[in-house]
Design a protein around this motif. Structure first.
Motif, short mmCIF file in Angstrom:
data_model
loop_
_atom_site.label_atom_id
_atom_site.label_comp_id
_atom_site.label_asym_id
_atom_site.label_seq_id
_atom_site.Cartn_x
_atom_site.Cartn_y
_atom_site.Cartn_z
N GLN A 1 -1.40 6.62 1.90
CA GLN A 1 -2.71 6.03 2.19
C GLN A 1 -2.73 5.49 3.63
O GLN A 1 -3.73 5.61 4.35
CB GLN A 1 -2.97 4.88 1.19
CG GLN A 1 -4.41 4.39 1.21
CD GLN A 1 -4.62 3.20 0.28
OE1 GLN A 1 -3.66 2.66 -0.30
NE2 GLN A 1 -5.87 2.78 0.14
N ILE A 2 -1.61 4.91 4.04
CA ILE A 2 -1.53 4.39 5.39
C ILE A 2 -1.55 5.53 6.41
O ILE A 2 -2.28 5.48 7.40
CB ILE A 2 -0.25 3.54 5.57
CG1 ILE A 2 -0.29 2.35 4.59
CG2 ILE A 2 -0.13 3.03 7.00
CD1 ILE A 2 1.00 1.56 4.56
N GLU B 1 -2.81 8.40 6.08
CA GLU B 1 -4.14 8.99 6.11
C GLU B 1 -5.08 8.22 7.04
O GLU B 1 -5.89 8.79 7.75
CB GLU B 1 -4.69 9.00 4.68
CG GLU B 1 -5.89 9.87 4.47
CD GLU B 1 -6.42 9.70 3.04
OE1 GLU B 1 -7.64 9.51 2.88
OE2 GLU B 1 -5.60 9.72 2.10
N ARG B 2 -4.95 6.90 7.00
CA ARG B 2 -5.84 6.08 7.83
C ARG B 2 -5.35 5.94 9.26
O ARG B 2 -6.14 5.81 10.19
CB ARG B 2 -5.97 4.67 7.23
CG ARG B 2 -6.72 4.66 5.93
CD ARG B 2 -7.10 3.25 5.52
NE ARG B 2 -8.02 3.31 4.41
CZ ARG B 2 -9.33 3.46 4.53
NH1 ARG B 2 -9.87 3.55 5.72
NH2 ARG B 2 -10.09 3.52 3.46
N VAL B 3 -4.03 5.90 9.42
CA VAL B 3 -3.49 5.53 10.72
C VAL B 3 -3.22 6.72 11.63
O VAL B 3 -3.40 6.64 12.84
CB VAL B 3 -2.21 4.67 10.53
CG1 VAL B 3 -1.50 4.46 11.84
CG2 VAL B 3 -2.60 3.33 9.91
N ALA C 1 0.84 -1.21 0.00
CA ALA C 1 0.00 0.00 0.00
C ALA C 1 0.87 1.25 0.00
O ALA C 1 2.00 1.24 0.49
CB ALA C 1 -0.93 -0.01 1.21
#
Lengths: 242, 242
Positions: free
Chosen positions: B226-227, B229-231, B222
């Protein structure tokens, strides 16, 4: 795992390692009846067992070998465990270990699959939960397995081995990602469902590492309910948030 | 790396174990000038070095041993690494490894501390951030270290070793919990600050495990952003949420 003897054969069923095997398979040709925790949907898996215990005694032997294997793998990790060591600990000859399971990798897979059975069992509770409860169910299932010394030991074995050995990492990927996360992702009906499931799992893997493996305080001694209270919403958020 | 000799003295400071003991009394006692990322605030730590390289050549030797140690520990983990193996890989005699560092545990600590220096360096960016940005800074710092192959290798060594060996786990606890998490917790001004910091760290440790160590897809491939943003919001939520 399967590889059952045909019905009516003199060696049918009494021998199988079969924990779940209820009925003797005399009539119904259910090959999985004697398999301990058959791995669901494991495509293309090679049969691991090369022999089949002809009598109950042998089933006991097989179980004893599996128990020894779990012990050895969890204490030493994959690399440092040898078939010879497992055999010694089980009180049998190495040849017998090879006879029942094949290679060291195959013994490991068998041991891990037995160890992983409670996860697969707990999976139902997660998969059957209402979508808004999946986070808490998943959190409780994983913490529950780590809290119980009986299930903690084999989980430690899996983690220790997977961190140090690519073969073991592959088993982890197949079991955790393939059998658990992909199923959970399947419920989400979102484009990045698998990534979500993995980030949720990462939170729980991390807690297992910090709390049970490396034992950092105060997390190592924190009350389980306190952890669930903080972590379940996070896991749920990864799965269904935004 | 340390082990600077006093200027002009051919064999200044030949003896003392003391990294911190410094200065050959001869002239300018600047012991830190050549020190490799001296471990900040490490109270009561025993001096690691038992000898002191008399010349630059020896400092090179010491560095070569440390490099070899990091390689060996990260490839094999703590248990399977030997002083003999490190010596061989560095092209020196085992006695020289003992001379510079002492026991295997002390070589490990020295190697880990050098490896951990970027974390301690990055710590400033986390500690100096506005409180509402600490989650993102912490996430970026840890992912950044794992994304960079130069810093990833020693982190792998730490994880592999800490999972399998209590000595190494102790080093992890002291460095990660003691040097990083407790500082972050100190900024939170909340009663359960340490638990919060550890749950945040657990999310990042778990991602490191799933993405970089066991390499489960799609997380392994990934996009970092993106990580983040989520984490990052999750990490922030652990730290300051509710």
């Amino acid at each position: 795992m399967t590889g059952g003897t045909g019905p009516g054969s003199p060696e049918a069923s009494p021998g199988g390692p079969g924990r779940e095997s209820g009925g003797p398979a005399e009539s119904v040709p259910d090959t999985s009846a004697t398999a301990p925790d058959p791995p669901p949907d494991r495509p293309g898996a090679a049969p691991r067992r090369r022999g089949r215990p002809p009598r109950t005694e042998s089933a006991d032997t097989r179980d004893r070998i599996l128990d020894a294997a779990r012990e050895e793998f969890s204490e030493r990790g994959y690399d440092k465990t040898s078939v010879r060591g497992i055999a010694k600990s089980a009180g049998v000859d190495s040849a017998l270990v090879h006879h029942y399971f094949g290679t060291k990798e195959q013994v490991f897979e068998a041991a891990v699959e037995v160890a992983f059975a409670p996860v697969l069992k707990g999976r139902r509770a997660v998969l059957d939960a209402p979508l808004e409860e999946v986070g808490e169910r998943m959190t409780r299932m994983i913490l529950g397995l780590w809290e119980n010394p009986v299930t903690r030991t084999p989980l430690l074995a899996i983690i220790r081995s997977a961190v140090n050995n690519e073969t073991a990492a592959g088993v982890f990927r197949r079991l955790v990602a393939g059998q658990l996360l992909r199923r959970i992702a399947g419920r989400l009906d979102l484009p990045d469902a698998e990534l979500r499931a993995e980030l949720a799992a990462a939170q729980l893997v991390g807690i297992a590492m910090v709390r049970y493996v490396i034992k950092v305080e105060p997390l190592a001694s924190a009350d389980v309910e306190q952890i669930v209270e903080r972590v379940a919403p996070v896991v749920q958020g990864h799965l269904t948030g935004r």
